[in-house]
Design a protein around this motif. Structure first.
Motif, mmCIF file in Angstrom:
data_model
loop_
_atom_site.group_PDB
_atom_site.id
_atom_site.type_symbol
_atom_site.label_atom_id
_atom_site.label_comp_id
_atom_site.label_asym_id
_atom_site.label_seq_id
_atom_site.Cartn_x
_atom_site.Cartn_y
_atom_site.Cartn_z
ATOM 1 N N VAL A 144 56.250 16.955 70.431
ATOM 2 C CA VAL A 144 54.572 16.325 70.031
ATOM 3 C C VAL A 144 53.258 17.144 70.498
ATOM 4 O O VAL A 144 53.237 17.385 71.211
ATOM 5 C CB VAL A 144 55.235 14.656 71.212
ATOM 6 C CG1 VAL A 144 56.179 14.176 71.105
ATOM 7 C CG2 VAL A 144 54.778 15.981 72.645
ATOM 8 N N THR A 145 52.825 15.763 69.812
ATOM 9 C CA THR A 145 51.269 16.330 69.477
ATOM 10 C C THR A 145 50.309 15.422 70.447
ATOM 11 O O THR A 145 50.555 14.302 70.760
ATOM 12 C CB THR A 145 49.867 16.822 68.470
ATOM 13 O OG1 THR A 145 50.434 15.305 67.425
ATOM 14 C CG2 THR A 145 52.009 17.390 67.485
ATOM 15 N N ARG A 146 48.946 15.709 71.058
ATOM 16 C CA ARG A 146 48.296 14.981 71.683
ATOM 17 C C ARG A 146 47.204 15.463 71.668
ATOM 18 O O ARG A 146 46.717 16.424 71.785
ATOM 19 C CB ARG A 146 48.557 14.265 72.609
ATOM 20 C CG ARG A 146 47.884 13.239 73.881
ATOM 21 C CD ARG A 146 47.985 13.464 75.132
ATOM 22 N NE ARG A 146 47.599 12.444 75.824
ATOM 23 C CZ ARG A 146 47.684 11.949 77.360
ATOM 24 N NH1 ARG A 146 48.269 13.170 78.180
ATOM 25 N NH2 ARG A 146 47.268 10.736 78.452
ATOM 26 N N THR A 147 45.731 14.205 71.097
ATOM 27 C CA THR A 147 44.671 15.132 70.983
ATOM 28 C C THR A 147 43.024 13.978 72.289
ATOM 29 O O THR A 147 43.311 12.731 71.938
ATOM 30 C CB THR A 147 43.860 14.954 69.875
ATOM 31 O OG1 THR A 147 44.213 13.158 68.867
ATOM 32 C CG2 THR A 147 44.996 15.696 68.705
ATOM 33 N N SER A 148 42.495 14.791 72.356
ATOM 34 C CA SER A 148 41.528 14.581 73.329
ATOM 35 C C SER A 148 40.372 13.977 72.386
ATOM 36 O O SER A 148 40.367 13.833 71.177
ATOM 37 C CB SER A 148 40.546 15.658 73.776
ATOM 38 O OG SER A 148 39.879 15.935 72.996
ATOM 39 N N GLN A 149 39.453 12.663 72.912
ATOM 40 C CA GLN A 149 38.566 11.952 71.791
ATOM 41 C C GLN A 149 37.248 12.911 71.616
ATOM 42 O O GLN A 149 37.029 13.183 70.224
ATOM 43 C CB GLN A 149 37.961 10.737 73.097
ATOM 44 C CG GLN A 149 38.885 9.708 73.463
ATOM 45 C CD GLN A 149 37.647 9.132 74.488
ATOM 46 O OE1 GLN A 149 37.331 8.268 73.639
ATOM 47 N NE2 GLN A 149 38.611 8.245 75.099
ATOM 48 N N ALA A 150 37.272 14.579 72.296
ATOM 49 C CA ALA A 150 36.598 14.970 71.390
ATOM 50 C C ALA A 150 36.772 16.158 70.605
ATOM 51 O O ALA A 150 35.801 16.285 69.601
ATOM 52 C CB ALA A 150 35.595 15.901 73.307
ATOM 53 N N PHE A 151 37.796 16.227 70.425
ATOM 54 C CA PHE A 151 38.835 16.557 69.241
ATOM 55 C C PHE A 151 38.971 15.743 68.032
ATOM 56 O O PHE A 151 38.265 16.207 66.795
ATOM 57 C CB PHE A 151 39.938 17.500 69.716
ATOM 58 C CG PHE A 151 40.624 18.103 68.574
ATOM 59 C CD1 PHE A 151 40.578 19.368 68.700
ATOM 60 C CD2 PHE A 151 41.312 17.061 67.534
ATOM 61 C CE1 PHE A 151 41.481 19.456 67.800
ATOM 62 C CE2 PHE A 151 41.706 18.462 66.787
ATOM 63 C CZ PHE A 151 41.314 19.177 66.779
ATOM 64 N N GLU A 152 38.538 14.952 68.115
ATOM 65 C CA GLU A 152 38.437 13.647 66.813
ATOM 66 C C GLU A 152 37.730 13.886 66.014
ATOM 67 O O GLU A 152 37.087 13.602 65.143
ATOM 68 C CB GLU A 152 39.252 12.750 67.108
ATOM 69 C CG GLU A 152 41.030 12.382 67.483
ATOM 70 C CD GLU A 152 41.546 12.912 66.897
ATOM 71 O OE1 GLU A 152 41.287 13.077 65.253
ATOM 72 O OE2 GLU A 152 42.627 13.035 66.555
ATOM 73 N N ARG A 153 36.223 13.663 67.258
ATOM 74 C CA ARG A 153 34.840 13.159 67.084
ATOM 75 C C ARG A 153 34.198 15.208 66.198
ATOM 76 O O ARG A 153 33.403 14.657 64.827
ATOM 77 C CB ARG A 153 33.860 12.795 68.215
ATOM 78 C CG ARG A 153 32.946 13.323 67.947
ATOM 79 C CD ARG A 153 31.594 12.579 68.832
ATOM 80 N NE ARG A 153 31.754 14.064 69.968
ATOM 81 C CZ ARG A 153 32.376 13.905 70.998
ATOM 82 N NH1 ARG A 153 33.172 12.804 71.462
ATOM 83 N NH2 ARG A 153 31.870 14.743 71.699
ATOM 84 N N LEU A 154 34.845 16.650 66.785
ATOM 85 C CA LEU A 154 34.545 17.688 66.362
ATOM 86 C C LEU A 154 35.189 18.038 65.311
ATOM 87 O O LEU A 154 34.109 18.637 64.573
ATOM 88 C CB LEU A 154 34.527 18.387 67.293
ATOM 89 C CG LEU A 154 33.399 18.141 68.581
ATOM 90 C CD1 LEU A 154 34.044 18.516 70.238
ATOM 91 C CD2 LEU A 154 32.223 18.158 68.677
ATOM 92 N N SER A 155 36.362 17.453 65.157
ATOM 93 C CA SER A 155 37.330 18.139 64.009
ATOM 94 C C SER A 155 36.754 17.030 62.994
ATOM 95 O O SER A 155 37.791 17.447 61.292
ATOM 96 C CB SER A 155 38.187 18.107 64.441
ATOM 97 O OG SER A 155 39.137 17.254 64.212
ATOM 98 N N GLY A 156 36.307 16.229 62.612
ATOM 99 C CA GLY A 156 35.846 15.292 61.581
ATOM 100 C C GLY A 156 37.400 14.767 60.891
ATOM 101 O O GLY A 156 37.135 13.786 60.307
ATOM 102 N N GLY A 157 38.170 14.094 62.289
ATOM 103 C CA GLY A 157 39.076 13.057 62.025
ATOM 104 C C GLY A 157 40.251 14.067 61.317
ATOM 105 O O GLY A 157 40.562 15.698 61.013
ATOM 106 N N LYS A 158 42.331 13.821 61.381
ATOM 107 C CA LYS A 158 42.688 14.090 60.200
ATOM 108 C C LYS A 158 42.284 14.704 58.985
ATOM 109 O O LYS A 158 41.978 13.343 58.474
ATOM 110 C CB LYS A 158 43.567 12.884 60.767
ATOM 111 C CG LYS A 158 44.928 14.073 60.321
ATOM 112 C CD LYS A 158 46.575 13.472 60.632
ATOM 113 C CE LYS A 158 47.604 14.264 60.137
ATOM 114 N NZ LYS A 158 48.255 13.982 61.392
#
Length: 328
Positions: A312-326
């Motif tokens: 299972v995966t989990r992402t921090s809020q900062a990861f979604e912001r810095l990676s430009g989303g999925k």
């Protein structure tokens, strides 16, 4: 641990790429060469010069490196060190303090004892007596910097494997920038930094692997511009004994490999050095403590956790912001 997707074709300018062995693994450089930029042979020479210097200063696999000469010293001795080595000692101290001692650059004696280090003889669970003795030679607080010297008050040994590649990538990226190269993907031993665009104007896209030791499977693909990316995982270097799995990721507080179900952590950070160190720190902490740490410090982190049904995966809020989303 990281797979870079190949660049597309361009219009007039050239895509250059080269690579080779480094730090017991490999490195690769891809960049867009615009008119008037340095000759590719010069770029390669500059990059390999940086990698060679990092190896001479920080390698634990050559006895003549600066850090191995320091490691061979007895307690209560000092050695003059190049500025990059002292910089990494300071970064390691910072990460140790922030993790309450879980992350520690001086775990090499423990890694050797358990069979994972450069002097490791056999991968096995050590005896309690051997573990207790070795732990006397571990602890970042035994290190101190005096001017341009690194000193120790116990027979500790420093291992830069959790941050040296990230430092090398940052140094390479800075050198490319000074040479007028602003569209590039620089990678060493899986740590990388990307800037600008590919030849066709599309972003650099990085595939994050599913933590499997039998094949490479992309768990997720992200776009990266101006950030370092590092993945730490427990799935490539481990042994099993009495039905229990022991990886090469150590918690310095216990003196033993971690036993939780966090399989890998990917960190995005402006500094490849910090991404490298933080991915290791978070992997040591485990799924819950690492999640709390990432959220508290606004760290871009992607977690892959073992579960009964797979991962299972989990992402921090900062990861979604810095990676430009999925990205599909």
């Amino acid at each position: 641990m990281l797979m870079a997707t190949l660049p597309g074709c361009g219009n007039g300018d050239a895509m250059e790429s080269f690579g080779g062995p480094t730090m017991g693994s490999t490195y690769s450089i891809k960049y867009v060469r615009h008119a008037g930029l340095a000759d590719p042979a010069q770029v390669r020479s500059e990059v390999e010069g940086i990698l060679g210097e990092v190896d001479r200063q920080m390698s634990t696999y050559r006895s003549d490196s600066d850090i191995e000469r320091f490691n061979a010293l007895p307690a209560n001795r000092c050695q003059t060190m190049p500025a990059p080595v002292l910089e990494l000692i300071r970064v390691g101290e910072q990460l140790s303090e922030q993790s309450e001692g879980a992350y520690d650059l001086t775990v090499e004696p423990l890694m050797n004892l358990w069979g994972f280090g450069p002097q490791g003889r056999e991968e096995k669970v050590p005896s309690p007596a051997a573990l207790a003795e070795t732990r006397q030679r571990v602890g970042y607080r035994h290190l101190r910097i005096e001017g341009d010297q690194l000193c120790k008050d116990a027979a500790v040994e420093v291992d830069f494997n959790s941050i040296a590649a990230g430092y090398a990538v940052d140094t390479i990226a800075a050198r490319l920038e000074t040479m007028g190269i602003h569209d590039y993907l620089a990678e060493a031993t899986g740590e990388l930094k990307a800037s600008g665009k590919k030849l066709d104007g599309s972003p650099w896209r990085i595939a994050l692997e599913e933590p499997r030791d039998d094949q490479q499977v992309a768990e997720r693909i992200i776009s990266v511009d101006g950030y370092g990316v590092s993945t730490s995982g427990d799935y490539r270097n481990y042994f099993q004994q009495d039905g229990r799995r022991y990886s090469h990721t150590f918690d310095a507080r216990s003196g033993a490999p971690v036993l939780h179900n966090l399989a890998s952590v990917t960190v995005i950070h402006p500094s490849a050095l910090m991404a490298d160190g933080l991915s290791t720190l978070l992997l040591i902490l485990g799924p819950e403590a690492a999640w709390d740490y990432a959220e508290k410090h606004d760290i871009g982190a992607f977690f892959v956790i073992r579960a009964d049904t797979g991962f299972v995966t989990r992402t921090s809020q900062a990861f979604e912001r810095l990676s430009g989303g999925k990205t599909d």
